[in-house]
Design a protein around this motif. Structure first.
Motif, mmCIF file in Angstrom:
data_model
loop_
_atom_site.group_PDB
_atom_site.id
_atom_site.type_symbol
_atom_site.label_atom_id
_atom_site.label_comp_id
_atom_site.label_asym_id
_atom_site.label_seq_id
_atom_site.Cartn_x
_atom_site.Cartn_y
_atom_site.Cartn_z
ATOM 1 N N LEU A 62 -22.856 14.086 18.563
ATOM 2 C CA LEU A 62 -22.232 15.255 17.944
ATOM 3 C C LEU A 62 -21.056 14.838 17.065
ATOM 4 O O LEU A 62 -20.849 15.384 15.984
ATOM 5 C CB LEU A 62 -21.768 16.234 19.029
ATOM 6 C CG LEU A 62 -21.216 17.579 18.545
ATOM 7 C CD1 LEU A 62 -22.274 18.336 17.742
ATOM 8 C CD2 LEU A 62 -20.751 18.420 19.720
ATOM 9 N N THR A 63 -20.284 13.849 17.514
ATOM 10 C CA THR A 63 -19.165 13.341 16.712
ATOM 11 C C THR A 63 -19.658 12.751 15.397
ATOM 12 O O THR A 63 -19.080 12.992 14.325
ATOM 13 C CB THR A 63 -18.385 12.279 17.506
ATOM 14 O OG1 THR A 63 -17.907 12.850 18.721
ATOM 15 C CG2 THR A 63 -17.194 11.769 16.700
ATOM 16 N N LEU A 64 -20.738 11.985 15.461
ATOM 17 C CA LEU A 64 -21.312 11.421 14.240
ATOM 18 C C LEU A 64 -21.826 12.525 13.311
ATOM 19 O O LEU A 64 -21.653 12.447 12.093
ATOM 20 C CB LEU A 64 -22.454 10.466 14.589
ATOM 21 C CG LEU A 64 -22.069 9.153 15.280
ATOM 22 C CD1 LEU A 64 -23.319 8.375 15.667
ATOM 23 C CD2 LEU A 64 -21.181 8.306 14.375
ATOM 24 N N ALA A 65 -22.453 13.542 13.889
ATOM 25 C CA ALA A 65 -22.968 14.636 13.074
ATOM 26 C C ALA A 65 -21.851 15.361 12.330
ATOM 27 O O ALA A 65 -22.030 15.809 11.190
ATOM 28 C CB ALA A 65 -23.737 15.624 13.954
ATOM 29 N N LEU A 66 -20.685 15.459 12.947
ATOM 30 C CA LEU A 66 -19.567 16.179 12.346
ATOM 31 C C LEU A 66 -18.794 15.345 11.336
ATOM 32 O O LEU A 66 -18.337 15.873 10.319
ATOM 33 C CB LEU A 66 -18.608 16.656 13.453
ATOM 34 C CG LEU A 66 -19.161 17.721 14.407
ATOM 35 C CD1 LEU A 66 -18.192 17.963 15.550
ATOM 36 C CD2 LEU A 66 -19.453 19.015 13.667
ATOM 37 N N PHE A 67 -18.665 14.038 11.591
ATOM 38 C CA PHE A 67 -17.771 13.225 10.767
ATOM 39 C C PHE A 67 -18.462 12.108 9.990
ATOM 40 O O PHE A 67 -17.902 11.621 9.012
ATOM 41 C CB PHE A 67 -16.676 12.629 11.659
ATOM 42 C CG PHE A 67 -15.870 13.668 12.377
ATOM 43 C CD1 PHE A 67 -15.003 14.501 11.680
ATOM 44 C CD2 PHE A 67 -15.992 13.852 13.745
ATOM 45 C CE1 PHE A 67 -14.265 15.477 12.342
ATOM 46 C CE2 PHE A 67 -15.261 14.821 14.419
ATOM 47 C CZ PHE A 67 -14.395 15.649 13.715
ATOM 48 N N LEU A 68 -19.656 11.711 10.414
ATOM 49 C CA LEU A 68 -20.423 10.683 9.695
ATOM 50 C C LEU A 68 -21.863 11.167 9.538
ATOM 51 O O LEU A 68 -22.785 10.654 10.175
ATOM 52 C CB LEU A 68 -20.375 9.346 10.447
ATOM 53 C CG LEU A 68 -19.021 8.638 10.522
ATOM 54 C CD1 LEU A 68 -19.102 7.430 11.440
ATOM 55 C CD2 LEU A 68 -18.554 8.220 9.131
ATOM 56 N N PRO A 69 -22.073 12.176 8.702
ATOM 57 C CA PRO A 69 -23.384 12.823 8.631
ATOM 58 C C PRO A 69 -24.529 11.892 8.240
ATOM 59 O O PRO A 69 -25.626 11.997 8.802
ATOM 60 C CB PRO A 69 -23.180 13.925 7.588
ATOM 61 C CG PRO A 69 -21.951 13.559 6.848
ATOM 62 C CD PRO A 69 -21.093 12.815 7.800
ATOM 63 N N ALA A 70 -24.306 10.984 7.298
ATOM 64 C CA ALA A 70 -25.382 10.093 6.872
ATOM 65 C C ALA A 70 -25.831 9.194 8.017
ATOM 66 O O ALA A 70 -27.027 8.988 8.236
ATOM 67 C CB ALA A 70 -24.925 9.255 5.675
ATOM 68 N N VAL A 71 -24.870 8.669 8.764
ATOM 69 C CA VAL A 71 -25.191 7.806 9.903
ATOM 70 C C VAL A 71 -25.963 8.590 10.956
ATOM 71 O O VAL A 71 -26.960 8.117 11.511
ATOM 72 C CB VAL A 71 -23.903 7.208 10.511
ATOM 73 C CG1 VAL A 71 -24.220 6.406 11.782
ATOM 74 C CG2 VAL A 71 -23.198 6.325 9.491
ATOM 75 N N PHE A 72 -25.505 9.809 11.222
ATOM 76 C CA PHE A 72 -26.183 10.627 12.232
ATOM 77 C C PHE A 72 -27.621 10.922 11.845
ATOM 78 O O PHE A 72 -28.530 10.840 12.677
ATOM 79 C CB PHE A 72 -25.428 11.936 12.449
ATOM 80 C CG PHE A 72 -26.173 12.908 13.323
ATOM 81 C CD1 PHE A 72 -26.234 12.731 14.696
ATOM 82 C CD2 PHE A 72 -26.859 13.986 12.764
ATOM 83 C CE1 PHE A 72 -26.949 13.605 15.502
ATOM 84 C CE2 PHE A 72 -27.569 14.867 13.557
ATOM 85 C CZ PHE A 72 -27.614 14.673 14.933
ATOM 86 N N LEU A 73 -27.857 11.292 10.596
ATOM 87 C CA LEU A 73 -29.206 11.655 10.179
ATOM 88 C C LEU A 73 -30.162 10.469 10.263
ATOM 89 O O LEU A 73 -31.330 10.625 10.626
ATOM 90 C CB LEU A 73 -29.172 12.224 8.755
ATOM 91 C CG LEU A 73 -28.491 13.601 8.627
ATOM 92 C CD1 LEU A 73 -28.379 14.010 7.161
ATOM 93 C CD2 LEU A 73 -29.243 14.662 9.424
ATOM 94 N N VAL A 74 -29.666 9.276 9.946
ATOM 95 C CA VAL A 74 -30.502 8.077 10.090
ATOM 96 C C VAL A 74 -30.836 7.840 11.559
ATOM 97 O O VAL A 74 -31.990 7.571 11.921
ATOM 98 C CB VAL A 74 -29.788 6.851 9.486
ATOM 99 C CG1 VAL A 74 -30.538 5.564 9.848
ATOM 100 C CG2 VAL A 74 -29.684 6.988 7.979
ATOM 101 N N LEU A 75 -29.837 7.944 12.430
ATOM 102 C CA LEU A 75 -30.071 7.764 13.860
ATOM 103 C C LEU A 75 -30.965 8.865 14.432
ATOM 104 O O LEU A 75 -31.756 8.615 15.351
ATOM 105 C CB LEU A 75 -28.739 7.722 14.610
ATOM 106 C CG LEU A 75 -27.850 6.514 14.317
ATOM 107 C CD1 LEU A 75 -26.519 6.642 15.059
ATOM 108 C CD2 LEU A 75 -28.543 5.216 14.712
#
Length: 204
Positions: free
Chosen positions: A150-163
């Protein structure tokens, strides 16, 4: 647009794992100004919503650590996490085109379902073991995974979407195996129980 997609997907995915903790954390982040939500999700930052979500998150934290209760909790929340994930995903896009919101709701429901079913299936398989330590470890790992994701989705969207794409590939591979494992475990337990009962009847 990338941030909106990540927020939509992140809320749906996290809801499939820990719905109440997701609402509590996002609502608190919005209340203190760290997280920026679209108007359709502004209600998450209201004190009553954060309080209710926090109470339910605490209840879920302990329920998730008890094997039998955990499986029952997951079964009941199949009817809650998936629709909630769909609604949060659609609302995260704000007042966009209705067709886009419908698509977001369908995708959000699918994401919440994949996360929920992967969690519920793996925990059902773990719960077949009599020792409680593995259940505690799995539950704690899910807590950490949800918070990090959730933290990645909020602050590092590109990283989250790849993961997230990697997670969906993993879920597609593991879900059929989890289902077969759970079915085999239950069949083994049923066979063992049916095999023991007649022996007891003969001695009696």
């Amino acid at each position: 647009m990338l941030s909106a997609l990540s927020l939509s997907a992140g809320l749906a995915w996290a809801s499939g794992l820990r719905l109440y903790l997701t609402i509590a954390l996002v609502g608190f982040g919005a209340a203190i100004g760290v997280v920026h939500l679209p108007p359709a999700l502004a209600f998450l930052a209201s004190p009553w919503m954060m309080s209710l979500a926090a109470v339910l998150a605490i209840v879920e934290f302990f329920a998730d650590k008890i094997p039998a209760l955990d499986s029952l909790w997951d079964a009941v929340h199949t009817l809650i996490r998936i629709p909630a994930g769909a609604l949060l995903a659609a609302a995260a896009l704000g007042h966009s085109d209705p067709s886009l919101q419908t698509l977001a709701a369908l995708a959000g429901g699918a994401l919440a379902a994949s996360a929920h079913l992967t969690k519920a299936g793996s925990r059902a398989l773990i719960n077949l073991s009599p020792e409680p330590l593995s259940n505690w470890i799995a539950s704690s790992a899910e807590d950490v995974l949800m918070i990090v994701g959730l933290t990645l989705a909020l602050f590092l969207p590109a990283v989250f979407l790849v993961l997230l794409i990697s997670f969906l590939c993993f879920a597609g591979w593991v879900l059929p195996r989890l289902w077969r494992g759970v079915q085999g475990g239950w069949r083994g337990m049923a066979t063992h129980m049916l095999g023991v009962e007649p022996l007891r009847g003969k001695h009696e």
